[in-house]
Design an enzyme around this catalytic site. Sequence first.
Site, mmCIF file in Angstrom:
data_model
loop_
_atom_site.group_PDB
_atom_site.id
_atom_site.type_symbol
_atom_site.label_atom_id
_atom_site.label_comp_id
_atom_site.label_asym_id
_atom_site.label_seq_id
_atom_site.Cartn_x
_atom_site.Cartn_y
_atom_site.Cartn_z
ATOM 1 N N LEU A 1 0.789 -1.119 0.040
ATOM 2 C CA LEU A 1 0.028 -0.132 0.112
ATOM 3 C C LEU A 1 0.913 1.298 -0.018
ATOM 4 C CD1 LEU A 1 -2.861 -0.748 2.857
ATOM 5 C CD2 LEU A 1 -3.125 -0.857 0.167
ATOM 6 N N ASP A 2 0.357 2.286 -0.686
ATOM 7 C CA ASP A 2 1.132 3.611 -0.787
ATOM 8 C C ASP A 2 1.476 4.028 0.840
ATOM 9 O OD1 ASP A 2 1.368 3.726 -3.387
ATOM 10 O OD2 ASP A 2 -0.066 5.223 -3.678
ATOM 11 N N ARG A 3 2.258 4.818 1.063
ATOM 12 C CA ARG A 3 2.541 5.152 2.520
ATOM 13 C C ARG A 3 1.465 5.877 3.009
ATOM 14 N NH1 ARG A 3 7.839 8.679 4.411
ATOM 15 N NH2 ARG A 3 7.294 8.799 6.470
ATOM 16 N N THR B 1 -1.670 5.866 2.341
ATOM 17 C CA THR B 1 -2.751 5.018 2.203
ATOM 18 C C THR B 1 -2.967 4.141 3.435
ATOM 19 O OG1 THR B 1 -2.887 4.994 -0.256
ATOM 20 C CG2 THR B 1 -4.439 3.446 0.990
ATOM 21 N N ARG C 1 -5.309 6.813 -7.757
ATOM 22 C CA ARG C 1 -4.890 8.319 -7.806
ATOM 23 C C ARG C 1 -4.814 9.016 -8.985
ATOM 24 N NH1 ARG C 1 0.326 8.215 -3.488
ATOM 25 N NH2 ARG C 1 0.116 10.474 -3.610
#
Length: 334
Positions: free
Chosen positions: A151-153, A155, A265
């Site tokens: 997961l993105d930081r 998120t 995004r």
Amino acid sequence: MPRATTRSQTPGTAAPSAVRTVEVDAESAGQRLDNFLLRQLKGVPKTHVYRIIRSGEVRINKGRASADTRVNAGDQVRLPPVRVSEKMADKAERPAPAREFPLLLEDEHLIAIDKPAGTAVHGGSGVSFGVIEQLRQARPQARFLELVHRLDRETSGILLVAKKRSALTQLQDQFRQRETGKTYLALVVGTWPARKKLIDTPLHKYLQPDGERRVRVTTPEDPDAMRAITLVKVRSVLPERPDAGLPAFTLLEVTIKTGRTHQIRVHLASQGHPIAGDEKYGDFELNRQLQRQGLKRMFLHAWRLQFDHPASGVRTELLAPLPPDLAIFVHDTP
């Protein structure tokens, strides 16, 4: 008799290591090459790791390989000389602080956690540690802990960690073959058209001059195009608030059929509806206003995950409710 010469060394950097060959052990089998290297080259910036892969300096069994190549037990991986800054080397020597995370599910095969926003899933790119390093420190008795996906930081939400090699490979196969169901909650700027339910636009990944990773939409003719499919469902519409200088927002359920970097995004922003609080692809002026109204980060949350359990095969569904900082913002908006 030839005289040995020495080269001056840049202050603050350790001398480059020599070329070495590492044999992949059974515990590392099945890992992506980039993840394998990040564990082998402690203290080396993530951007440099990807650079040496792209340049062909890293070899598997004497052949070139890409970042997503899976290594196998017994593979011989050539590692080129790399310089490590003393600062980064020092960080690499210091263990990550032990930390447990909110549990959604745990058994002998896997752990499902509710990752908080602002925490990276692993160290790299200027981050000395992430979820997986902290979890390993908190569970020193665990023989095997590996991230199933990322997961993105920024998120928050559901993240799977495998406790066995068999579980890791089985779950990663499901992600690769698009057999999982991944749905996020995203708050976007403006009123999303209810008829717009599918985004099937390819993406192109690139690096900015400073080494930062970015993604943009592209055309199918682009040789570096990666197909990306996103399904969108309107959950609720939040009316504009002129008193606070805020436009209307739409809370979306976003299901991804492909797992591309920054897919949600970039896809949502490409439709003219960026995610509220997104610092890379969003409305920067509006983001500052949102911070004053209490939304301090990007409104993107990994809400639901469906997969077949790696041992029993039973279809499993996990739900992670919106964290308080996001829930309060939505509920406080009339």
